[in-house]
Design an enzyme around this catalytic site. Sequence first.
Site, PDB file in Angstrom:
ATOM      1  N   LYS B 241     -29.511 -13.601   2.132  1.00  7.23           N
ATOM      2  CA  LYS B 241     -30.184 -14.350   1.071  1.00  7.23           C
ATOM      3  C   LYS B 241     -30.400 -13.452  -0.151  1.00  7.23           C
ATOM      4  O   LYS B 241     -30.715 -12.256  -0.013  1.00  7.23           O
ATOM      5  CB  LYS B 241     -31.559 -14.819   1.546  1.00  7.23           C
ATOM      6  CG  LYS B 241     -31.512 -15.761   2.742  1.00  7.23           C
ATOM      7  CD  LYS B 241     -31.082 -17.168   2.350  1.00  7.23           C
ATOM      8  CE  LYS B 241     -31.422 -18.171   3.420  1.00  7.23           C
ATOM      9  NZ  LYS B 241     -30.270 -18.487   4.297  1.00  7.23           N
ATOM     10  N   GLN B 301     -34.831 -12.551  16.783  1.00  2.00           N
ATOM     11  CA  GLN B 301     -33.751 -13.361  16.227  1.00  2.00           C
ATOM     12  C   GLN B 301     -32.721 -12.384  15.665  1.00  2.00           C
ATOM     13  O   GLN B 301     -33.035 -11.232  15.384  1.00  2.00           O
ATOM     14  CB  GLN B 301     -34.283 -14.272  15.135  1.00  2.00           C
ATOM     15  CG  GLN B 301     -35.014 -13.506  14.045  1.00  2.00           C
ATOM     16  CD  GLN B 301     -35.819 -14.420  13.135  1.00  2.00           C
ATOM     17  OE1 GLN B 301     -36.149 -15.534  13.480  1.00  2.00           O
ATOM     18  NE2 GLN B 301     -36.130 -13.932  11.959  1.00  2.00           N
ATOM     19  N   ASP B 336     -27.917 -17.461   8.370  1.00  2.00           N
ATOM     20  CA  ASP B 336     -28.031 -16.005   8.552  1.00  2.00           C
ATOM     21  C   ASP B 336     -28.779 -15.651   9.838  1.00  2.00           C
ATOM     22  O   ASP B 336     -28.948 -14.472  10.137  1.00  2.00           O
ATOM     23  CB  ASP B 336     -28.734 -15.370   7.338  1.00  2.00           C
ATOM     24  CG  ASP B 336     -30.111 -15.969   7.066  1.00  2.00           C
ATOM     25  OD1 ASP B 336     -30.328 -17.154   7.431  1.00  2.00           O
ATOM     26  OD2 ASP B 336     -30.971 -15.260   6.524  1.00  2.00           O
ATOM     27  N   ASP B 372     -43.465 -12.240  15.563  1.00  2.58           N
ATOM     28  CA  ASP B 372     -43.042 -13.278  14.628  1.00  2.58           C
ATOM     29  C   ASP B 372     -42.702 -14.560  15.382  1.00  2.58           C
ATOM     30  O   ASP B 372     -41.944 -14.529  16.356  1.00  2.58           O
ATOM     31  CB  ASP B 372     -41.798 -12.738  13.896  1.00  2.58           C
ATOM     32  CG  ASP B 372     -41.402 -13.577  12.709  1.00  2.58           C
ATOM     33  OD1 ASP B 372     -42.098 -13.486  11.675  1.00  2.58           O
ATOM     34  OD2 ASP B 372     -40.407 -14.317  12.809  1.00  2.58           O
ATOM     35  N   ASN B 373     -43.262 -15.686  14.927  1.00  2.51           N
ATOM     36  CA  ASN B 373     -42.919 -17.003  15.483  1.00  2.51           C
ATOM     37  C   ASN B 373     -42.852 -17.057  17.019  1.00  2.51           C
ATOM     38  O   ASN B 373     -41.853 -17.530  17.577  1.00  2.51           O
ATOM     39  CB  ASN B 373     -41.550 -17.449  14.950  1.00  2.51           C
ATOM     40  CG  ASN B 373     -41.667 -18.039  13.562  1.00  2.51           C
ATOM     41  OD1 ASN B 373     -42.741 -18.524  13.176  1.00  2.51           O
ATOM     42  ND2 ASN B 373     -40.591 -18.002  12.803  1.00  2.51           N
ATOM     43  N   GLU B 401     -48.149 -14.537  15.576  1.00  2.78           N
ATOM     44  CA  GLU B 401     -47.973 -15.234  14.300  1.00  2.78           C
ATOM     45  C   GLU B 401     -47.433 -16.623  14.594  1.00  2.78           C
ATOM     46  O   GLU B 401     -46.243 -16.883  14.485  1.00  2.78           O
ATOM     47  CB  GLU B 401     -46.997 -14.452  13.395  1.00  2.78           C
ATOM     48  CG  GLU B 401     -46.942 -15.022  11.981  1.00  2.78           C
ATOM     49  CD  GLU B 401     -45.589 -15.604  11.609  1.00  2.78           C
ATOM     50  OE1 GLU B 401     -44.774 -15.861  12.500  1.00  2.78           O
ATOM     51  OE2 GLU B 401     -45.348 -15.787  10.406  1.00  2.78           O
ATOM     52  N   LYS B 514     -40.048 -10.480  -0.090  1.00  5.38           N
ATOM     53  CA  LYS B 514     -39.207 -10.645   1.095  1.00  5.38           C
ATOM     54  C   LYS B 514     -37.728 -10.413   0.764  1.00  5.38           C
ATOM     55  O   LYS B 514     -36.941 -10.082   1.649  1.00  5.38           O
ATOM     56  CB  LYS B 514     -39.366 -12.068   1.674  1.00  5.38           C
ATOM     57  CG  LYS B 514     -40.695 -12.279   2.383  1.00  5.38           C
ATOM     58  CD  LYS B 514     -40.689 -13.492   3.312  1.00  5.38           C
ATOM     59  CE  LYS B 514     -40.409 -14.776   2.586  1.00  5.38           C
ATOM     60  NZ  LYS B 514     -40.479 -15.965   3.465  1.00  5.38           N
ATOM     61  N   TYR B 515     -37.350 -10.655  -0.503  1.00  2.79           N
ATOM     62  CA  TYR B 515     -35.937 -10.589  -0.858  1.00  2.79           C
ATOM     63  C   TYR B 515     -35.606  -9.500  -1.863  1.00  2.79           C
ATOM     64  O   TYR B 515     -34.485  -9.408  -2.323  1.00  2.79           O
ATOM     65  CB  TYR B 515     -35.465 -11.950  -1.406  1.00  2.79           C
ATOM     66  CG  TYR B 515     -35.873 -13.090  -0.512  1.00  2.79           C
ATOM     67  CD1 TYR B 515     -35.218 -13.298   0.709  1.00  2.79           C
ATOM     68  CD2 TYR B 515     -36.928 -13.923  -0.867  1.00  2.79           C
ATOM     69  CE1 TYR B 515     -35.619 -14.330   1.552  1.00  2.79           C
ATOM     70  CE2 TYR B 515     -37.327 -14.953  -0.034  1.00  2.79           C
ATOM     71  CZ  TYR B 515     -36.676 -15.156   1.174  1.00  2.79           C
ATOM     72  OH  TYR B 515     -37.075 -16.159   1.997  1.00  2.79           O
TER      73      TYR B 515
END
Lengths: 654, 654
Positions: B241, B301, B336, B372-373, B401, B514-515
Site C-alpha cells: 500500500k 497474517q 497484500d 493484533d485482531n 486488540e 502506518k504508510y
Amino acid sequence: MVIEAVSPEIDGGRFPVKRVVGEKVVVEADIFADGHDLLAARLLFCKEGVSEWSEVPMKPLGNDRWQGAFRVEEVGIYLYTLQAWVDRFLSWRQGLSKKVLAGQEVSIDLWIGAEILEDLVPGASVEDAGKLKKWAKLLRSSGEETLRAETAMDEEVAAAAARCPERKWATDYERVLRVVVEPVQARCSTWYEMFPRSCAAKKGKPGTFRDCESLLPYVAGMGFDILYFPPIHPIGRSHRKGRNNNPKSNPGDVGSPWAIGAAEGGHKAVHPGLGTLEDFRRLVAKARQQGLEVALDIAFQCTPDHPYVKEHPEWFGRRPDGTIQYAENPPKKYEDIYPFDFATENWRELWEELKGVFFFWMDQGIRIFRVDNPHTKPFAFWEWLIGEVKEKDPSVIFLSEAFTRPRIMYRLAKVGFTQSYTYFAWRNTKWELEQYFTELTRSQVKEFFRPNVWPNTPDILTEYLQMGGRPAFMARLILAATLGASYGIYGPAFELCENQPREAGSEEYLNSEKYEVKNWDLDRPDSLKDLIARVNRIRRENPALQSDRNLRFHSVDNDQMICYSKNTDDLSNMILTVVNLDPHHRHAGWVDISLAEWELDPRQPYQVHDLLSGARYLWTGPRNYVELDPRSAPAQIFRIRRRVRTERDFDYFL
Amino acid sequence: MVIEAVSPEIDGGRFPVKRVVGEKVVVEADIFADGHDLLAARLLFCKEGVSEWSEVPMKPLGNDRWQGAFRVEEVGIYLYTLQAWVDRFLSWRQGLSKKVLAGQEVSIDLWIGAEILEDLVPGASVEDAGKLKKWAKLLRSSGEETLRAETAMDEEVAAAAARCPERKWATDYERVLRVVVEPVQARCSTWYEMFPRSCAAKKGKPGTFRDCESLLPYVAGMGFDILYFPPIHPIGRSHRKGRNNNPKSNPGDVGSPWAIGAAEGGHKAVHPGLGTLEDFRRLVAKARQQGLEVALDIAFQCTPDHPYVKEHPEWFGRRPDGTIQYAENPPKKYEDIYPFDFATENWRELWEELKGVFFFWMDQGIRIFRVDNPHTKPFAFWEWLIGEVKEKDPSVIFLSEAFTRPRIMYRLAKVGFTQSYTYFAWRNTKWELEQYFTELTRSQVKEFFRPNVWPNTPDILTEYLQMGGRPAFMARLILAATLGASYGIYGPAFELCENQPREAGSEEYLNSEKYEVKNWDLDRPDSLKDLIARVNRIRRENPALQSDRNLRFHSVDNDQMICYSKNTDDLSNMILTVVNLDPHHRHAGWVDISLAEWELDPRQPYQVHDLLSGARYLWTGPRNYVELDPRSAPAQIFRIRRRVRTERDFDYFL
C-alpha cells in the site's frame, strides 16, 4: 462456536425451570464465534421419553443474543437444548451481494457458491437435492456473470439452503435442560384454609366431614378453588396442649391437629371425631362438584402415641438416657412431638413409608398437598419424594410452608415444590412490597419459585392486622389477590376480621383455633365475605391477574399508596390496582403510568373501570389522580379500556 | 448441606479469575442446610502443583452468605475450593446456654456434650485430645450441674473443638476453581506506542533501533513503563500500500508494518532498515535500564512474500482457481494479506510454529505482547497458546486488540488475555462513560477482563479529538489515566494533538504513519508532554489510581462534567477526579460525595489538593463547587486529605 448465558437455566441445569400447561418457554443464549461468518441456531425440545426432538429456528436479537420459543402442552417433563452452526451459504451470499453492488468480478465467488450448494445435497430432500444440483451447475456454467449472481441471490435458493443446513460442524450446547410442566392451578390458585372440626352448625359441638359438606357452598360462593384442611389425623394424648397452647390440657381439650398420631392411627388415618375415610372421600367428591379441590396438610412428625413410635422406634433420634428425642427449639421443648430422624440407618424404609403417606392420600383422590415445615427435613428427601410422586401423577401440586431464611425457601422450590408460602404477611410498607415482589417476579427466581401469598394463617396474625382492624383486612386481601396469582386466607378468622392476639407482641391468636373448636358466626354483617367473593370474581374474569410474570409497579407521589399493574401479553386485559396502605387515614396521590407500554393514545382519553365499585373514570395522559378512604374502599382495581374509534368517532372503549 | 452461588466463579469454573501478585482473593458463597444446626466452613487454597492445601475459616456475613479470603503471593496458578460442615459442638453449646439461662435441667444435655467432645478426639492433637477427654469426663461426672455447664461453655473448650472439627460429614464444594496470578503490571501499566522507523533525528530519514535508544529518555521522562512497537518485521512488496492507504504504492513507499513477511524473513526476523536482532536486544536492554519494558505487536497474517507462503502453502486457504485466498471484508479486498487457515489439516504444525514465534521473542527478552485482531482466530487457539506460553513463563502479559462485539471481547479475556483494548475511545458523554466503566469495574466482568484504555491508536482518531482539538486531547488523556489503571497513547501523534482525518467522517489520520515515515517535532511548545509527565507521576505516586476495583462515580449537576473517585481499601489514598467533557466551553457544577464512605467528619472541613495545579481547597459537607475551563485545565485530580486533630487543634491534614 460459543453458546453460553442460556436463559432460563437454573444453577447450570442442576434444577428444572417451571411452567404450566399451555405456557411458552422463551429460550435465549449468547451465540457467537471468532471471525465474521453468519451463524444460524435452533432450539431443540421434546417431552421426556419421546425419542424425536422437535426444533424451531432461533432469531438474533442483536449483540450476539439469540431467541427461540416453544410451547409446553402436557404435564410432565420437557427437555430443551440448543445447536448453532456457521451458515456458509448465507455468509457467502452476503459477501457476493456486496461485491456485485461494488461492480466487482465474481466468477471465482460463483464457483465457491456452487461448491457450497453441492455440499448441502447429501442432507437435502430428493426435490431440494435436484434443485441444488441444478443451481450449482448454473453457477459453474459460462453464462453471463450478473445473471448467475442474481440467480444465486434468489430467495428460493436461500430457502432451499435453509431447509438442509450443513450441520456437520454444528456446535451442540453442552447441557440438556429441563422444564417441569404442571397444571394451570400451579400458577393460579385461590386457597381457603378451614378447620373441619369448627364446621358444626351447633355451638359447642365439634364439626365432622358431613358438617363440612354443608359449608361447601359458602366457600365456593366466595370464589375459592382450593379448600385446605389442617391435618385430619388422630391427635395424640401424651403432653397434649390445652387452650391457648397451655402445656397442660384439661379433659375435653381437643389438642392441636399437628400433633399427629394416637392409638386410632397415624398419617394414614382420619380422626374418628371427623368421621370415616369413606366420609372424607365423599367430602372430596362433593367439593369437586362445586369446583373445589381439597388440599391436605402433610406434617411429618409424630406424637409419642403415634403407632410408628412403637412399630419403628429406630426411625426416631434417641437421647443418651435411652428416651426418644422430642422436638426442641431451646429453651422451648415440644414434648408432644417426636421428629423423624431422616438420617437413621433405616432411612430407606422410613422414606418409603413417608412416600406411602402421599400415595395413600392420592388414592383417596387428593392431588394438592400443603407440606408443613419442609425446611426441617433434608432437601434430598424432598427432591426424591416429589420426583416419585410426580412420576406416579405429574399433576400433583405441593405447597411448601417454609417460613425460614430466603436461601432455604428458594432451595425447596428448586428441589420441586410447586408453590411456596412467602414473607408477604410481614411486608406491609410500599418499599417492602415493591422490593419483594420485584425480586419474586423480575429476577431469575420467577423461573422456579411460585409465590402463594397469605395475609394470615393460624400461626400468623400480624401487627398490621391487629392494629388496622377491618380496613387492614380489606387492604391485605386486595393486595394478596392482585399481587399474587396464587393466594389464600385462613378463614373464617379472616373474613370475620379476627384480630385479638394472645398477648401484646405475639402473632398468636387469643383462643387460637389450633387448640380448640370454634363455632363461627358466618353471617355477621361486618363479614368480608362479599368483598372476597367480588375480588375472586375479578380474578377469575381477568386473565391478567392469573399470572405473576407481568407484574409492574408504578409510581404514586404518596408513600402510603401503592400502584401496580398486570396485563396479558396481547394487552387484551390490563389491570391497574391502587391500594391505600394506611388503614387509618384517607390518602390521595397522582399515579404515573406509561401509555406507550399499553399502546394507549396520548392524544385521547381512556377509560379506567373500577371493578370493585363499578365506577368508571375518564383518564388522560400518564398522570392521574386517585383518592382512597380505607373505611369504605381502601383500593381500586381498574380495568384499563382502550378507546376504539368507530366510523362516527363516538367514544367507545374496548 | 448446600454450597452455591460461589463468587468469584466464571461460567461454572470453566475459566479462571485473574489477580496480580500480592492481591487478595475474597471468596463468598451461600452455605446452608436444612434444620437449625450451626454450620462452619473453610476456604481451601494452594498454588497449583503444591500437594498441601492451606485453609482459612470462612465467616458468616448474614443471610447464609459466607466469606473467606487468601492472598496470592506468586505468579502462576492458584486453586481454591470450599468445605462446610455442621458444627455439632457449637450447635449443642448454643442450645445448652439457652436452657441454662431458662433454668432448665440439663443433665442429659451434658451427657450429649460429652459424646460430642469424645467424637472429636480422633482428629485432635495429642494435647487437645487429652483436654477433650478430661472435659468429657467432667461433663459425665456427678459434679454440680451448673458448674459442669459453665465448664462446657468456656471459650477454651470451644477453641479446642474448633481446632479439630469433625469433618467426616463435611460437604466439599463440587468444583476446584482457579486463579491466574500475573505480575503487578498486568493490573497497572502505562503504554506508549511508537513507530521505530519514525525515530530518526534527521528529517526524511527512516529511524533505526539505534535511533530509538536516543528517544528512550523522552518516553521514560513522560512516565511510561511500556514502550510498544508496531510489528518490526520485514514488510512485503506485493500489493504494498502507498501513502494514505493508496492501493498502488510508489517507489520509496515504506508500506505498512502489519504487512508482514518478505524475502528477508517473516515473524522471527527484523526489518533490515531498523537494524539487526542484536540491535533490537540492545534496545530492549537499554529501555529496561530506564524502567521501560518493550512490548511487541504479534499480528498473525502474511504478505504473499512471506517465507511461510512458499514453505507451507497448506497453511493458507485456497480459492477454487488454485490461488491463495487473500483477506476480504466485501467489497474490500486486502490482496497484500493472506490469513492463516487455522483449521487446515496441518493445524498442529501451524499452531506449533505460531507458538514458536512467541517463544522466539521471549528468548530475545520480550515478555509483553500486544496481539493484533485476536478475534479473527479461534478462541481455542488462544486458550492453548496462552496456556503454553504461561507454562514457560507465567509472567508474560498479553494485550488483546479485539475491537469487535462485547461478547467476543470478553471471551478472549476469559480464554487468557491479560488486558484488553476497550470501547473507551468512542465513549465520550458522561452517561456513556459511567455506564461503561460501571460495567467493567462493578459487574462480574472485573474478575476476568482488565481494561486498557486508549484515547487514540494509529487506526483510531475519533471525532471528539478531531473537533475538540488540544482541550479534547487533554481531557481524554486525564480520563484515560484516571479511569483506567492501565492506559496508553499512540505518540507522538497524541502529545502533538495530531487531529487531521484523511477525509470527513473517517477515523484514519491524514498522511497516516502506518504508510509513511514521520519526523515528529517533539519540542513543539504546544506539546502535551509536560501534562502527560505530570499525570503519569500522579498515577505513580497514588496507589488508588493503580487499580480499577474501587472506581465509583459521583453526581455533578452538570451533564458536561463527570466526577469519579478511586481509593485504596484502607483509605490512606483517596483520589477524586472531575473532568469538563466539553472541549469548547467553561463549565461549573456542584459535586456530591459521600463523606461516610471516606470516613470524613461532616462537622469539619477537609482539604482537597489538586495534584495537577497544586492548588488546595477547603471543602465542607458532601456538596461542593467546581469550575473548569477546558483551555487551561479541563480537569482537576484531587487528593482528599482528612483533617487530623492535634493537641492544639490547628488545622492539619493527612
